[in-house]
Design an enzyme around this catalytic site. Sequence first.
Site, short mmCIF file in Angstrom:
data_model
loop_
_atom_site.label_atom_id
_atom_site.label_comp_id
_atom_site.label_asym_id
_atom_site.label_seq_id
_atom_site.Cartn_x
_atom_site.Cartn_y
_atom_site.Cartn_z
N LYS A 23 0.84 -1.21 0.00
CA LYS A 23 0.00 0.00 0.00
C LYS A 23 0.87 1.26 0.00
O LYS A 23 0.58 2.24 -0.69
CB LYS A 23 -0.93 -0.03 1.22
CG LYS A 23 -2.07 -1.01 1.03
CD LYS A 23 -2.78 -1.42 2.31
CE LYS A 23 -3.72 -2.58 1.94
NZ LYS A 23 -4.39 -3.21 3.04
N ASP A 57 -11.49 1.55 2.66
CA ASP A 57 -11.69 0.11 2.57
C ASP A 57 -13.17 -0.22 2.43
O ASP A 57 -13.52 -1.36 2.10
CB ASP A 57 -11.15 -0.59 3.83
CG ASP A 57 -9.94 -1.48 3.54
OD1 ASP A 57 -9.68 -1.73 2.34
OD2 ASP A 57 -9.28 -1.90 4.50
N GLN A 89 -5.39 -1.93 9.01
CA GLN A 89 -5.09 -3.23 8.42
C GLN A 89 -5.66 -4.35 9.28
O GLN A 89 -5.46 -4.38 10.49
CB GLN A 89 -3.55 -3.39 8.28
CG GLN A 89 -3.12 -4.67 7.62
CD GLN A 89 -3.55 -4.75 6.15
OE1 GLN A 89 -3.45 -3.78 5.40
NE2 GLN A 89 -4.03 -5.92 5.74
#
Length: 280
Positions: free
Chosen positions: A50, A117, A94
Amino acid sequence: MTAKIIDGKLMAAQVKQEIKKTVAGLNQKPGLAVILVGEDPASKTYVGGKEKDSLEVGFYSQIKRLPATASSAEVIGLVEAYNKDPKIHGVLVQLPLPETMDEDDILNRIDPAKDVDGFTYINAGKLFSGNPGHVACTPAGCLEMLKRSGIDIKGKNAVVIGRSNIVGKPMAMLLLKEHATVTICHSRTKDLASVARQADILVAAIGKPKFVTADMVKDGAVVIDVGINRVDGKLIGDVDFDSVKEKASYITPVPGGVGLMTRAMLMQNTFNAYKTLNNL
Ligand code: NAD
């Protein structure tokens, strides 16, 4: 029939190139903040990817690494600081978080406008209502691959195997929004093979290597393989690629398919967040 391979590497590069070109002309860089808690090796690799992608497209990147012993309050404190930070347009925690933490509670602290996300209840609900905000990156990537391959979705029978909140369910909602007739299968589905054989578009998001075999696939179906399984140090999809490619019209490979598009979609979502937050 031998399937056309949907090239995730090429498509992801195109998406990133499109973003990079636009970002180069901006005064302020879009910013993505990623919070990583603990030492999970796969998570570390994903976060590294990322950061690399962010820098490649010209974003401002912030990675905050916390030890597994960090408290939920520390993680929430960081999320809230990034929610207010004008340099940050996308905030990502995460997963998985340490078992002691309430994942749902922490994820839902993210400002939905910065939830790149797409995991907050607000963004999941928007997708469910047919008016998507940020959409989870993996299903968004699958849809983008279908569209960029020129595959018509309207009126098609789509079967999604897997009903997780991060892949199966949002994938089904996206296909429904594109006017497919959608069936969701899971571990308790009876005679899965016969349901799968009805699919014009078959999405496998199960987590079992080579689960989808040629006898489960209709001639000419489009097969999207989301699975990432590590077997003897190799990445293997949920689809038995070698046999299924002889039956399908299109297929995504593993590696080189959905995984790379997932990463590209995070950049796209961050860029979309930047535009929305700046009323562009
Ligand atoms: P999950 O474990 O949360 O969900 C798996 C789903 O598969 C469940 O809904 C379950 O009902 C279904 N399932 C399990 N066994 C089954 C069976 N025998 N028959 C039918 N259905 C069955 O997994 P997930 O997070 O949705 O991920 C699925 C796969 O996709 C994994 O391999 C994961 O690593 C991969 N993944 C890839 C990406 C990417 O970027 N390519 C992103 C997320 C997940």
